[in-house]
Design a protein around this motif. Structure first.
Motif, short mmCIF file in Angstrom:
data_model
loop_
_atom_site.label_atom_id
_atom_site.label_comp_id
_atom_site.label_asym_id
_atom_site.label_seq_id
_atom_site.Cartn_x
_atom_site.Cartn_y
_atom_site.Cartn_z
N LEU A 183 0.83 -1.21 0.00
CA LEU A 183 0.00 0.00 0.00
C LEU A 183 0.86 1.25 0.00
CD1 LEU A 183 -2.96 0.98 0.15
CD2 LEU A 183 -2.71 1.07 2.63
N MET A 184 1.91 1.26 0.80
CA MET A 184 2.78 2.44 0.85
C MET A 184 3.63 2.57 -0.43
SD MET A 184 1.98 4.05 3.57
CE MET A 184 0.31 3.47 3.22
N ASN A 185 3.98 1.46 -1.04
CA ASN A 185 4.70 1.53 -2.32
C ASN A 185 3.80 2.10 -3.42
OD1 ASN A 185 7.16 0.57 -1.44
ND2 ASN A 185 6.73 -1.56 -1.93
N ILE A 186 2.52 1.84 -3.34
CA ILE A 186 1.57 2.46 -4.28
C ILE A 186 1.52 3.96 -4.04
CG2 ILE A 186 -0.90 2.66 -4.82
CD1 ILE A 186 -1.07 -0.40 -4.34
N SER B 88 3.76 5.85 -2.69
CA SER B 88 5.05 6.51 -2.97
C SER B 88 5.48 6.36 -4.43
CB SER B 88 6.14 5.95 -2.05
OG SER B 88 6.31 4.56 -2.28
N GLY B 89 4.66 5.70 -5.25
CA GLY B 89 4.91 5.65 -6.69
C GLY B 89 5.80 4.53 -7.16
N TYR C 166 3.83 15.83 -5.24
CA TYR C 166 2.66 16.07 -4.38
C TYR C 166 3.03 16.14 -2.90
CZ TYR C 166 -0.26 15.19 -8.46
OH TYR C 166 -0.86 15.27 -9.71
N GLY C 167 4.33 16.20 -2.60
CA GLY C 167 4.76 16.39 -1.22
C GLY C 167 4.71 15.15 -0.37
N ILE C 168 4.87 13.98 -1.00
CA ILE C 168 4.87 12.71 -0.27
C ILE C 168 6.30 12.17 -0.23
CG2 ILE C 168 4.01 10.34 -0.21
CD1 ILE C 168 1.58 11.36 -1.82
N GLY C 169 6.81 11.91 0.95
CA GLY C 169 8.16 11.38 1.10
C GLY C 169 8.13 10.12 1.96
N MET C 170 8.88 9.11 1.56
CA MET C 170 8.87 7.85 2.29
C MET C 170 10.28 7.42 2.66
SD MET C 170 7.09 4.20 1.34
CE MET C 170 7.35 2.74 2.36
N VAL C 171 10.44 6.98 3.89
CA VAL C 171 11.67 6.33 4.34
C VAL C 171 11.43 4.83 4.26
CG1 VAL C 171 13.27 5.98 6.24
CG2 VAL C 171 12.25 8.23 5.88
N TYR C 172 12.09 4.19 3.30
CA TYR C 172 11.83 2.78 3.02
C TYR C 172 12.58 1.88 3.98
CZ TYR C 172 9.99 4.43 -1.46
OH TYR C 172 9.26 5.07 -2.41
#
Length: 522
Positions: free
Chosen positions: A48-51, A53-54, A89-95
């Motif tokens: 879900l988070m990979n979706i 975050s693109g 869109y201002g979305i950042g993820m720490v994988y």
């Protein structure tokens, strides 16, 4: 207080060949909210988070985001086809598994995360900004070092820096405290609360229920690809969350101090002896100096410390992966200093590596092929350099059954398994070699409570069968859960050794940061 939704996910579904990873999931995030996402490994959180975050595209469903047009919030349907779109869109993820260019420096990796990167880069200004953020989060990393020179924990720090400097309004933090001391975790939570106060929204993913209950405003629980509940923090406790996540009750695991376990007298023999060990890191800088340690046969000995304080070098030296500059290592009374890895393996020593994806397995190979990485030379599984397929499949199926590895077959790529099941398979493979010594480095990093408990129990059972466990972990909770004794390391120095009873957590946390205290050593 009026809540404003800044992100909404509606009816997201994603299927893979052997599993429905996300099954019609809907999820929302409010402005200035910490919304935690819980679920066992394989529940669908990462997909879900990979979706979002693109990294991957959904099969169906929609994503809406607050465009902040004018004075009124406006949720607009968007398409996120790449990490660049998420960034826009201002979305950042720490994988959990890092997205870094290994041959570039820390500074180069961080600046590439900046929005609208200017043609002329003012290095001093950017370094100043990085240093300010680093001090706030206690995430100091040398900016001129190459990524491949960093430990796993240091690489995670770079990922956190990338997101913070990009000025993302929506932050996805996947297991962000797994490498922090209790004091650092408290500081991180203060920063998260600051971000929230300034209007940032955070999706917080963790398997530590105490942390989730401490930091969250709302909690959503996923199970087998479906959303089973979204609750406010006032409506939940550890018991209700555990019941929602797992089919059966998960009891905490704790092994008693070594002296209280009723072990046979011959187990007081020393299984690992390290004398005056001096090591250098990949940059040819001394990282461990005059390190001394004795571990008893059948003992679980933990080594606690913040990432980058010499633990990686010690683990590699024990397994023949780095040169010993001075001193010696004895395993079962044999000097193995600077022996090759293959020679050390012959002495019944095995390693659970810190990064299961990069060094513990080959993701594109099948489950069976990954098991055979340790057995392909055995006459039981090969003949005239040809693999015996039937024997190999039967052996792999037995490991899968015995170690409760959830997968749809032995011939599927290992990448189709969840992180917890990959780790179970690695541990099953290594235990099948019948070792006398196990070097386990962060063995439950990123795993849910059930998977962590399962692996901890395997290590305890191995210890009870006279196998020595050297547990090197950046997770103090893990050290305290299963170690009989443990030591604390800081900048390559052993700060103290303790029996695992009546522990002052604050003092241990101070030692992990290099702050000495008067607690008695044993």
């Amino acid at each position: 207080m009026v809540l404003t939704t800044v992100l909404e996910i509606k009816n997201i579904t994603k299927k893979f060949p052997d599993v429905i990873a996300c099954n019609n999931i809907s999820f929302s995030l409010n402005r200035a909210e910490v919304h935690s996402l819980l679920g066992e490994n394989g529940a669908g959180k990462t997909t879900l988070m990979n979706i979002l975050s693109g990294r991957i595209k959904p099969d169906s469903g929609n994503i809406y985001i607050d465009t902040e047009s004018g004075c009124e919030p406006l949720l607009q349907k968007i398409n996120i086809n790449s990490p660049r779109d998420a960034h826009k869109y201002g979305i950042g993820m720490v994988y959990q598994h890092f997205m870094l260019v290994e041959n570039l420096t820390v500074f180069e990796n961080v600046i590439f995360s900046l929005k609208n990167l200017p043609f002329l880069i003012y290095r001093k200004d950017i370094i100043k900004k990085i240093e300010e953020i680093s001090r706030e989060y206690n995430l100091e990393v040398e900016l001129d070092r190459k990524i491949y020179e960093l430990s796993v924990g240091e690489q995670q720090k770079v990922e956190i820096l990338k997101v913070l400097i990009s000025e993302a309004k929506i932050l996805i933090l996947d297991e962000p405290t797994s490498i922090l001391t209790p004091m650092e975790t408290k500081k991180l939570f203060l920063i998260i609360n600051k971000l929230k106060a300034n209007g940032h929204s955070i999706i917080f993913i963790s398997h530590k229920l105490n942390e989730v209950l401490q930091i969250s405003d709302r909690i959503s629980v996923l199970k087998k690809g479906k959303l089973v509940a979204t609750l406010t923090i006032s409506d939940v406790n550890k018991e209700t969350l555990s019941a929602l996540m797992f089919d059966e009750k998960i009891e905490p695991i704790h092994t008693p101090p070594y002296s209280n376990r009723g072990l046979e007298q011959n187990r007081i023999e020393k299984s690992i002896v390290i004398n005056n060990l001096t090591l250098k890191n990949i940059r040819n800088v001394t990282s461990v100096k005059n390190f001394n340690l004795k571990i008893k046969r059948g003992e679980i000995f933990g080594l606690a410390g913040v990432s980058g304080n010499g633990q990686d070098e010690i683990a590699k030296a024990l397994f023949g992966l780095t040169k010993i500059e001075d001193g010696e290592i004895l395993i079962n009374y044999e000097n193995i200093s600077n022996n090759s890895t293959s020679d050390i393996i012959k002495k019944a020593v095995t390693l659970i590596p810190p990064d299961r994806i990069k060094t513990g397995c080959v993701s594109d190979c099948t489950v069976t092929e990954n098991v055979l990485l340790r057995f392909y030379k055995s006459n039981s599984f090969s003949r005239f350099n040809f693999i015996k397929k039937k024997e190999s499949e039967v052996f792999t199926e037995k490991l899968i059954k015995d170690y409760k590895v959830v997968c749809s077959g032995t011939r599927i790529p290992l990448s189709h398994l969840s992180g917890g099941n990959i780790q179970k398979l690695i541990l099953a493979r290594e235990l099948a070699t019948k070792p006398s010594v196990i070097i386990a480095v962060n063995p439950t990093h990123g795993l849910d409570l059930a998977s962590s408990n399962f692996i901890h129990q395997l290590l305890i059972d191995s210890s009870n069968h006279n196998i020595t466990i050297f547990l090197i972990s950046e997770d103090l909770d893990e050290i305290l859960a299963i170690s009989n004794r443990f030591g604390v390391i800081f900048k390559g120095e052993l700060m103290g050794i303790f029996n695992n009873e009546n522990i002052d957590i604050k003092k241990i946390g101070n030692l992990m940061l290099g702050i000495k205290n008067d607690q008695a050593l044993i």
